[in-house]
Every structure is written in structure tokens, then in C-alpha cells.
Design an enzyme around this catalytic site. Structure first.
Site, mmCIF file in Angstrom:
data_model
loop_
_atom_site.group_PDB
_atom_site.id
_atom_site.type_symbol
_atom_site.label_atom_id
_atom_site.label_comp_id
_atom_site.label_asym_id
_atom_site.label_seq_id
_atom_site.Cartn_x
_atom_site.Cartn_y
_atom_site.Cartn_z
ATOM 1 N N LYS A 1 36.800 9.218 2.590
ATOM 2 C CA LYS A 1 36.760 8.447 3.849
ATOM 3 C C LYS A 1 36.323 6.998 3.650
ATOM 4 C CE LYS A 1 32.115 9.795 5.219
ATOM 5 N NZ LYS A 1 31.334 10.859 5.823
ATOM 6 N N ARG B 1 23.159 17.285 13.827
ATOM 7 C CA ARG B 1 24.515 16.801 13.769
ATOM 8 C C ARG B 1 25.480 17.914 14.113
ATOM 9 N NH1 ARG B 1 27.668 12.509 10.265
ATOM 10 N NH2 ARG B 1 28.853 14.307 9.562
HETATM 11 C C1 LIG Z 1 30.712 11.526 4.850
HETATM 12 C C2 LIG Z 1 30.390 12.927 4.724
HETATM 13 C C3 LIG Z 1 30.078 13.469 3.476
HETATM 14 C C4 LIG Z 1 29.957 12.609 2.244
HETATM 15 O O1 LIG Z 1 28.759 11.896 2.331
HETATM 16 P P1 LIG Z 1 28.307 10.874 1.194
HETATM 17 O O2 LIG Z 1 26.917 10.515 1.578
HETATM 18 O O3 LIG Z 1 29.245 9.740 1.263
HETATM 19 O O4 LIG Z 1 28.377 11.593 -0.086
HETATM 20 C C5 LIG Z 1 29.833 14.829 3.399
HETATM 21 N N1 LIG Z 1 29.895 15.623 4.487
HETATM 22 C C6 LIG Z 1 30.192 15.132 5.705
HETATM 23 C C7 LIG Z 1 30.243 16.059 6.852
HETATM 24 C C8 LIG Z 1 30.442 13.776 5.875
HETATM 25 O O5 LIG Z 1 30.725 13.297 7.074
#
Ligand SMILES: *Cc1c(COP(=O)(O)O)cnc(C)c1O
Length: 329
Positions: A36, A129
Site C-alpha cells: 500500500k 481498530r
Molecule cells: C498497513 C497495514 C499493515 C502493514 O503495516 P506496516 O507498519 O507498514 O508494516 C499490516 N496490517 C494492516 C491491517 C495494515 O493496514
């Protein structure tokens, strides 16, 4: 050359990914390579695939659609929108879920298109969350899930360090393991996956992590070499994304020399670290970035380019902006 410009060093991202994949492998942890941060860019995603991540994950189904040509399973890591269920079932294989209504819709679409769709039920360990907090509610939800056709509940997961700022610990991840065991017992089934969070969970690698955690979803660590609280992870490259801005005006103000660059929307002063350590960032708005260039030995002039290391947030902003040229090599 076109500016503002973001330079992406794929080789360094690949080095980071290889290191993390190997560290995870030592602990029997599979890696979801999260795309992302770079909007599902195929060239960068290929670096992750070549470095042997197990799954590609993104929060936007549009990004996963772009990655269709890669054979790896695709995971939607943000709760599914019912309005996008068709695309979700078509372009992804696994989703992180917690709402029975959306699972039901996914089940219908999966049945219609004859696909076995995998889900990971999210548990809230206090971060407020996407997960379900109460164990009763988790079990109620699973009872419903098991009735759905074409839905395969492969595990449970959690996300920490986001909204509520809860950090991953041996103790809160152990709670996830306990919940998994209690589900398996109650429903007489096997859950293969415990998805133990994001790059923040890597902070437990030098301490203790429950051995049952067998999946992590890694974005920031692979892309920017950072983990818990955006702190650099030892041994990883942090200079993977560089923002380059052009000076359009020099101003002499009392004893100061100020350089004004064309900026990009949504960037903040703390997001930027100039490579030239004698420069400091003074202020930024949607049009301009103001830098103090009084100290450098080099006389900066209009048209010169200034290179910055950028934060996670700024990388996301730059990568999604159509006004920033992406130089990916
Ligand atoms: C963005 C995201 C991740 C990855 O997080 P990082 O801190 O970039 O490694 C993992 N799980 C979810 C649900 C996310 O939204």
C-alpha cells in the site's frame, strides 16, 4: 527531469525484504508483503515477490487488481466494503474481516463465482481498530461464519500500534494464541494462521514472541526499513525513497538566506530530512517549502534541486500524488 520527483531504490527495498523474509523464516513466520505504501506499483511489488514473500497484501483492492499477474495469493488487509465485494472476490484470495454482514456478502459472491475465499478474523487486543474485542462476540461470529458457503476461516489476526497506540508484547500476542486455542477447542476445527500484526511486531524478535505467531503483514519495514514507532530497524536500509524538490526563489531575510521550493500537498515539516545536513526545513504549505540555506558552503541558486529523506506519511503522500514524478529504479 521532472520535479517534484520521488526516487525509489528497488535494490535497497529488495535487500530489506530478503533480510526480513529470512528473519521471519527462522521463526517459522510467513510474510505478507504489503504494497500500500507504493500503491501497488508492479516494479516494486516484483522486488517483494523476487525476495520470496508468501502473500501480497494491500488495503485497496484497486492495487491488488494491478498485481493480478503475480501468482502469489493476494490479501485485502483493510476491512472489505460491501460495495466492492465483487472486485474483492475477483482480485483477492484472503481478507481480514470482522463484520458478519460483509462476510455473508463475500460468501454469496464466492459461491456465485465458484471460488473458495479465505478469511482471517480480526481480534482487537486493545488498539480499537478493526477487530472484535469480546471473546463471546468472537465466538458468536465464528458460529455464523461456519455456516457460510465458500468461506474458509483460515485463522485469526490482530493489528496493533495504529489507532489506540497499543504496542505488541509477548503478553498481548499470547492472548491471541489463547483465543485461537479456545476457538479450535470449542468448534473442533483447526486454524492454520495467527497473523500477529505489522512491522511493529518485529520489535519482539530480539525479545520473545509466541512461537504460534506464524504470519506478519510487513509494509514499512520492507519499504523504509522502519518498525515500531517508525524507528529504524537495525540492518535495514532507510534511504529507499527520496523526495527531490526544486528551488524557485531565494530570499534574503535579515541574517538568513531562505530557499523556496515547490512543495507537494499534504506534507509536514517533520516529514522531511534534507540530505545536506546544513540545511533545515522552516515551514511548508501546499504551494511552497521554505528551507534555511544560510549555513551551507555551497551557494544554492534558483533551479537547484534539494534532496530529502521522507517519513512514512510523506512517502504515501508522494506516491499517491499525480503531481509527483516517480522515478523507480
Ligand atoms: C498497513 C497495514 C499493515 C502493514 O503495516 P506496516 O507498519 O507498514 O508494516 C499490516 N496490517 C494492516 C491491517 C495494515 O493496514
Amino acid at each position: 527531469m521532472v520535479y517534484p520527483r520521488i526516487e525509489v531504490d528497488i535494490i535497497k527495498i529488495k535487500e530489506n525484504t530478503e533480510k526480513m523474509v529470512s528473519e521471519c523464516k527462522k521463526r517459522q513466520i510467513k510474510v505478507v508483503g504489503v504494497t500500500k505504501l507504493f500503491c501497488g506499483n508492479k516494479k516494486i511489488a516484483k522486488a517483494l515477490v523476487d525476495s520470496k514473500v508468501d502473500i501480497l497484501g494491500d488495503s485497496r483492492i484497486e492495487n491488488l487488481k494491478k498485481l493480478s499477474s503475480f501468482k502469489l495469493p493476494k490479501m485485502l488487509i483493510r476491512l472489505p466494503m460491501i460495495s466492492k465485494v465483487k472486485e474483492i472476490v475477483k482480485y483477492s484470495d484472503i481478507a481480514l474481516v470482522s463484520e458478519i454482514d460483509s462476510i455473508k456478502k463475500i460468501s454469496k459472491e464466492a459461491f456465485k463465482t465458484n471460488k473458495e475465499y479465505k478469511i482471517i478474523l480480526m481480534v482487537d487486543l486493545g488498539d480499537l481498530r478493526e477487530g472484535i474485542y469480546f471473546e463471546d462476540e468472537i465466538k458468536e461470529t465464528i458460529k455464523e461464519i461456519l455456516k457460510f458457503k465458500n468461506i474458509n476461516l483460515i485463522g485469526i489476526g490482530t493489528n496493533l500500534t495504529c489507532f489506540g497506540g497499543v504496542i505488541p508484547t509477548y503478553s498481548n500476542l499470547s492472548r491471541l494464541v489463547d483465543i485461537k486455542k479456545s476457538i479450535e477447542e470449542k468448534f473442533n476445527l483447526r486454524l492454520d494462521i495467527i497473523s500477529g500484526g505489522n512491522s511493529g511486531t518485529i520489535s519482539l524478535f530480539n525479545k520473545k514472541i509466541p512461537k504460534e505467531i506464524n504470519q506478519l503483514r510487513l509494509g514499512a519495514s520492507l519499504s523504509l526499513g522502519i518498525g515500531l514507532n517508525d524507528k529504524p530497524i537495525r540492518g535495514l536500509n532507510n534511504d529507499t525513497f527520496k523526495l527531490i524538490l526544486e528551488i524557485v526563489k531565494i530570499k534574503y531575510e535579515k541574517e538568513k538566506i531562505i530557499g523556496i521550493c515547490i512543495s507537494i500537498d499534504g506534507i509536514k515539516v517533520n516529514d522531511l530530512t534534507p540530505f545536506d545536513k546544513s540545511i533545515s526545513v522552516i515551514d511548508v504549505n501546499n504551494d511552497y517549502l521554505f528551507i534555511d540555506i544560510t549555513r551551507p558552503n555551497k551557494r544554492y541558486k534558483v533551479g537547484d534541486k534539494i534532496k530529502f529523506l521522507i517519513s512514512y506519511g510523506a512517502t504515501l503522500v508522494a506516491m499517491t500524488s499525480k503531481y509527483v514524478f516517480k522515478d523507480i529504479k
